[in-house]
Design an enzyme around this catalytic site. Structure first.
Site, short mmCIF file in Angstrom:
data_model
loop_
_atom_site.label_atom_id
_atom_site.label_comp_id
_atom_site.label_asym_id
_atom_site.label_seq_id
_atom_site.Cartn_x
_atom_site.Cartn_y
_atom_site.Cartn_z
N ASP A 29 0.06 16.34 33.04
CA ASP A 29 0.83 15.20 32.54
C ASP A 29 -0.08 14.00 32.53
O ASP A 29 -1.06 13.96 33.27
CB ASP A 29 1.97 14.88 33.51
CG ASP A 29 3.08 15.90 33.44
OD1 ASP A 29 3.22 16.52 32.39
OD2 ASP A 29 3.80 16.03 34.45
N ASP A 62 10.86 20.78 33.66
CA ASP A 62 9.51 21.35 33.75
C ASP A 62 9.50 22.67 34.52
O ASP A 62 8.53 23.42 34.46
CB ASP A 62 8.55 20.38 34.46
CG ASP A 62 8.19 19.19 33.59
OD1 ASP A 62 8.25 19.35 32.36
OD2 ASP A 62 7.86 18.13 34.13
N ASP A 81 6.87 17.43 36.72
CA ASP A 81 7.63 16.72 37.73
C ASP A 81 9.14 16.76 37.49
O ASP A 81 9.93 16.73 38.40
CB ASP A 81 7.15 15.27 37.85
CG ASP A 81 7.01 14.59 36.49
OD1 ASP A 81 7.53 15.15 35.50
OD2 ASP A 81 6.41 13.51 36.42
P1 ATP Z 1 4.10 12.47 31.06
O1 ATP Z 1 4.50 12.18 32.47
O2 ATP Z 1 4.57 13.77 30.51
O3 ATP Z 1 2.69 12.14 30.75
P2 ATP Z 1 5.68 10.29 30.15
O4 ATP Z 1 6.06 9.89 31.49
O5 ATP Z 1 4.97 9.35 29.28
O6 ATP Z 1 4.82 11.55 30.08
P3 ATP Z 1 8.39 10.64 29.52
O7 ATP Z 1 8.75 10.04 30.81
O8 ATP Z 1 9.05 11.88 29.05
O9 ATP Z 1 6.88 10.92 29.41
O10 ATP Z 1 8.57 9.50 28.43
C1 ATP Z 1 8.49 9.77 27.06
C2 ATP Z 1 8.76 8.51 26.26
O11 ATP Z 1 10.07 8.05 26.52
C3 ATP Z 1 7.84 7.36 26.63
O12 ATP Z 1 6.70 7.34 25.84
C4 ATP Z 1 8.69 6.14 26.35
O13 ATP Z 1 8.58 5.75 25.02
C5 ATP Z 1 10.10 6.63 26.61
N1 ATP Z 1 10.56 6.25 27.94
C6 ATP Z 1 9.98 6.49 29.11
N2 ATP Z 1 10.71 6.02 30.14
C7 ATP Z 1 11.80 5.47 29.59
C8 ATP Z 1 12.97 4.84 30.13
N3 ATP Z 1 13.15 4.68 31.42
N4 ATP Z 1 13.89 4.42 29.25
C9 ATP Z 1 13.73 4.61 27.94
N5 ATP Z 1 12.68 5.18 27.38
C10 ATP Z 1 11.73 5.61 28.18
#
Ligand code: ATP
Length: 869
Positions: free
Chosen positions: A327, A616, A612
């Site tokens: 990730d 997953d 996480d």
């Molecule tokens: P990874 O941990 O897989 O590298 P990530 O943490 O970036 O990825 P996600 O948490 O699935 O992946 O988030 C994906 C997308 O969702 C982000 O790029 C963002 O645009 C949006 N996002 C993340 N957190 C939030 C939130 N709390 N509320 C709304 N949108 C969110």
């Protein structure tokens, strides 16, 4: 148990004398635990010590030794019989102690990774281990949590629970906090309750704990559950198998040697003694204990270096990992988000330029605080770092989040999930019900109908869209994460669903930075030298992900970055053809991860995959090594993984790979040491039988070496520190046997050299005319040569390269082993027991020289051949 699902939430709260806002007090917790006990299921009883002790005698090699003892007794050699039995009992005691120790260290590892629960106590939200959950506790549940006790739901936000462990029903159950009046319903329909052992797949809820430990529903059927025993690792299984085959082979050869010696005119007794000596010489009694000890010590060391092994198999697997899928957020990056800029009123703004007196800008900031579950106060941050960054932004602008949240109360919510990549809340703002949504720009943009500019709502024209896309691109190219904000007015209903997440009024964008961890770049370059491909899999935008991946070194010229949509459009065949070139997967959902793992596995790669979230778990299970995050990981992900990173850090993975490779190589070297020593004994006995000499060793001699003096260097070799070379080699093939061809060759050649020296010592001893002197010479030379040989088996390179004193344990082993040998050669009672006689100075001199010669030969070979490689 009482039927709590029939009671109203008020009644339940009253019954446990607990308030929903503050939870139990410390005193209440104590009295509840003293009344109901700890929240634990009584495990099925472990094997008793006596059983473990007697189990040690079940081994085929022990049975052979017992036969040897009986033969000695038959030959009126009572002392020898006593020694063999004493050694066997000592061995069984050591085996039992080691079994108990290994079990304890596994329990310790298990408790490090045991599930946690979030509860409200004394008005504060705290995390505790599930054992400490008390009846009456206010339990706070969210997606990814294990439910740790039976509880009545008092506040519910779309909680969905998988109860298959309890009811067998695979479908998720949507929960409620409403009262239920129908008395005769099965567990699956008690929708205002959650049950211990089930897992939250979506939403969140607050619940009052009604039953813990054996009083829970799962506790009632716990007697049916068998706590899974720690399974043996593939290496242990194949060594057990090897041990069995070896024992059978040894028995056959012994029978052959017996008849051969009888045929050539030896007495029955002498022939029997040959067979027994050969059997004792050949069986590596200490082998399986050594492997277990080295594995246990290795995992303890890894736990200290932030990697908790949940499954011993992973230690071996780590050594052959060829792909690491990681990730981005939090693993490769710091997960410390800071807002850098915004886009509102068709304009890009830096933080300093944000004006809270401008209606649209203030509305954007308010939305970012309202559509947000996190808190940040006085340096204490709770919640998703993306959301914490937004709260911090408001505070930087001198706004109080509590004031905003009190002024515009939340009525309902749809939590964030990484499949939708959106989060929505319904808030009461200026007497209107407004749906506030934030999420990934590419998901939000197609849902926009109008745009909010300077307090006015206008049509969202293609011109507006282009400008937003341009702003998004320019933020992303700098590695920034971008969130889009939108809103819309709802009818007065309090119910919202994902179907409502459309036709928004565009409010603005917020961009934030999450810098890479400092160690990530180095770790990625270590992966490359170690022949491992590092891959980034992220939910973030492709441009943002690529910018970060390029900075860390994952994305290089010629590599591809693709997103979930492109992945969906590829056939499995196409994916397999292109997969080796793709370094970044952006905007992927957890389901995509399984596809990526499977494609690599079909190409014969060994895949480590991080995760996480609750979704997953399947990919973590599918991967050869599933790695979960200790800090941000959900309990479900931890449960599905075979290793937990307590620091969530990518660099720890490559460190663990190095440790895994080291442990495997150390075990391999220890095995090589033990087997080459045994081979020397076998050659010597076989030679004596063919040359019609009396047996050079009494069984006690060989037992003394195999069980006592040889175990010490074997453990010391197992503790050898990792060498720099380890990460320069290619990953080991997963199906490669631990006894590779070069190892088998080394065992045979080194065993042969030691045997030759032993036989020469025997001849020198027999010149005295006393067969006891001859056998004392043979025994002491073999024993000491094997102690020296411990230094040869540390590594392929010579001692000049690896340092004479770089593993102090090999010296301790040598000193203790030599002292023990000196005792049996010179202290009369021991001399009698171990059937040795005093050697003259000259004989002792020859013995020392002959014992040292194999080491000189082997080290010289290493200097000439191996050191130059
Ligand atoms: P990874 O941990 O897989 O590298 P990530 O943490 O970036 O990825 P996600 O948490 O699935 O992946 O988030 C994906 C997308 O969702 C982000 O790029 C963002 O645009 C949006 N996002 C993340 N957190 C939030 C939130 N709390 N509320 C709304 N949108 C969110």
């Amino acid at each position: 148990m009482e039927k709590y699902f029939l009671k109203s939430k008020e009644t339940v709260l009253e019954e446990f004398n607990v308030s929903q806002g503050t939870g139990l007090s410390t005193n209440q917790v104590e009295s509840s635990i003293s009344k109901h006990g700890y929240n634990e299921l009584l495990e099925t009883k472990k094997d008793s010590l006596i059983k473990v002790f007697f189990d040690q005698f079940k081994d085929l090699s022990v049975i052979i030794l017992i036969i040897a003892a009986l033969i000695s007794m038959f030959m009126k050699n009572v002392e020898s019989t006593i020694v063999i039995f004493a050694v066997l009992i000592l061995n069984a005691i050591l085996g039992t102690v080691q079994h108990v120790k290994a079990e304890k260290s596994l329990d310790a590892l298990k408790s490090l990774s045991s599930p946690k629960a979030k509860v409200l106590r004394n008005g504060e939200k705290i995390e505790i281990v599930s054992r400490d959950v008390a009846v009456g506790d206010i339990l706070l549940l969210e997606a990814g949590d294990f439910v740790t006790a039976d509880a009545r739901i008092i506040e519910n936000y779309s909680l969905s629970v998988n109860e298959s462990s309890l009811t067998g029903e695979a479908e998720n159950v949507l929960k409620t906090s409403d009262d239920i009046s129908n008395e005769n319903i099965p567990l699956g329909d008690q929708k205002n309750m959650v049950f211990s052992g089930t897992l939250v797949t979506y939403g969140r809820a607050t619940a009052v704990v009604c039953a813990t430990g054996m009083n829970t529903e799962i506790g009632k059927i716990a007697s049916l559950l068998n706590t899974a025993k720690e399974k043996k690792t593939p290496l242990q299984v194949s060594l057990d198998d090897f041990g069995k085959k070896l024992a059978i082979g040894v028995i056959l050869v012994c029978i052959l040697v017996f008849f051969l010696t009888v045929y050539r005119g030896s007495t029955l007794i002498d022939s029997l003694m040959f067979a027994v000596a050969l059997a004792v010489a050949a069986i590596p009694e200490a082998l399986s204990s050594i492997v277990t000890i080295v594995l246990a010590l290795g995992t303890q060391k890894m736990a200290k270096q932030n990697a908790i092994i949940r499954n011993l198999k992973a230690v071996e697997g780590l050594g052959s990992v060829s792909i690491i899928c990681s990730d981005k957020t939090g693993t490769l990056t710091q997960n410390k988000m800071t807002v850098k800029g915004a886009y509102v009123n068709d304009t890009m703004l830096s933080i300093e330029e944000i004006n809270i007196n401008n209606h649209s800008e203030k509305f954007l900031i308010d939305s970012s605080v309202l559509c947000n579950d996190s808190e940040s106060e006085g340096g204490k941050e709770i919640g998703d770092p993306t959301e914490v960054a937004l709260v911090n932004l408001a505070q930087t602008l001198n706004l109080k989040t509590k004031d905003i949240r009190d002024a515009f109360p939340r009525i309902a919510e749809i939590p964030f999930d990484s499949d939708r990549k959106l989060m929505s809340t319904l808030n009461k703002i200026d007497n209107k019900h407004l749906l506030l949504t934030k999420g990934a720009v590419d998901v939000m943009l197609p849902k926009m109908k109008s745009i909010h500019i300077e307090g006015e709502v206008l049509d969202f024209t293609s011109e507006h869209r282009e400008k937003v896309e341009e702003a998004n691109k320019s933020f992303s190219e700098n590695g920034l994460r971008v969130l889009a904000f939108g809103y819309k007015e709802m009818s007065s209903s309090t119910d919202i669903s994902t179907n409502d997440e459309k036709d928004f009024i565009f409010l603005g964008l917020v961009s934030m930075i999450d810098p890479p961890r400092v160690e990530s770049k180095m770790a990625v370059s270590d992966c490359k030298t170690a022949g491992i491909k590092a891959i980034m899999i992220t939910g973030d935008h492709k441009i943002t992900a690529s910018a970060i991946a390029r900075e860390i070194g994952i994305l290089e010229d010629g590599d591809e970055a693709i997103d979930g949509i492109e992945l969906d459009s590829m056939s499995d065949e196409e994916l397999k053809n292109r997969i080796r070139n793709i370094s970044v997967y952006a905007r992927v959902s957890p389901e995509h991860k399984i596809r990526i793992v499977k494609a690599f596995q079909e190409l014969g790669e060994i895949v480590a995959m991080t995760g996480d979230g609750v979704n997953d778990a399947p990919a973590l299970k599918q991967a050869d090594i599933g790695i979960s995050m200790g800090i941000t990981g959900t309990e479900v992900a931890k449960d599905a993984s075979s290793m937990i990173l307590t620091d969530d850090n990518f660099a720890t993975i490559i460190k663990s790979v190095a440790n895994g490779r080291n442990i495997y190589t150390n075990i391999q070297n220890a095995i090589k040491f033990l087997l080459s020593g045994n081979t020397a004994g076998i050659f010597a006995v076989l030679y004596a039988s063919l040359a019609m000499l009396p047996t050079p060793f009494a069984p006690v001699h060989l037992l003394f070496i195999n069980l006592l003096t040889d175990s010490l260097p074997a453990v010391a070799i197992g503790l050898e520190k990792p060498k720099n070379d380890l990460l320069k080699q290619k990953p080991r093939k997963s199906n490669e046997s631990i006894l590779t061809k070069p190892i088998i060759k080394a065992i045979a050649v080194e065993g042969f050299i030691i045997a030759v020296c032993t036989i020469i010592a025997y001849y020198i001893g027999s010149k005295s005319g006393d067969k006891h002197v001859a056998s004392t010479m043979a025994f002491s030379t073999l024993c000491l040569a094997r102690l020296f040989h411990g230094f040869n088996c540390r590594w392929t390179k010579s001692l000049f390269k690896i340092g004479f004193f770089s593993n102090k344990y090999t010296w301790y082993a040598f000193i203790v082993g030599s002292a023990l040998l000196a005792i049996v050669l010179s202290v009369p009672p021991f001399m009698r027991i171990f059937e040795t006689v005093a050697l003259t100075g000259e004989q002792a001199g020859y013995m020392l020289l002959l014992a040292f010669i194999p080491t000189i030969i082997i080290q010289t070979y290493k200097v000439i051949v191996n050191d130059r490689k």
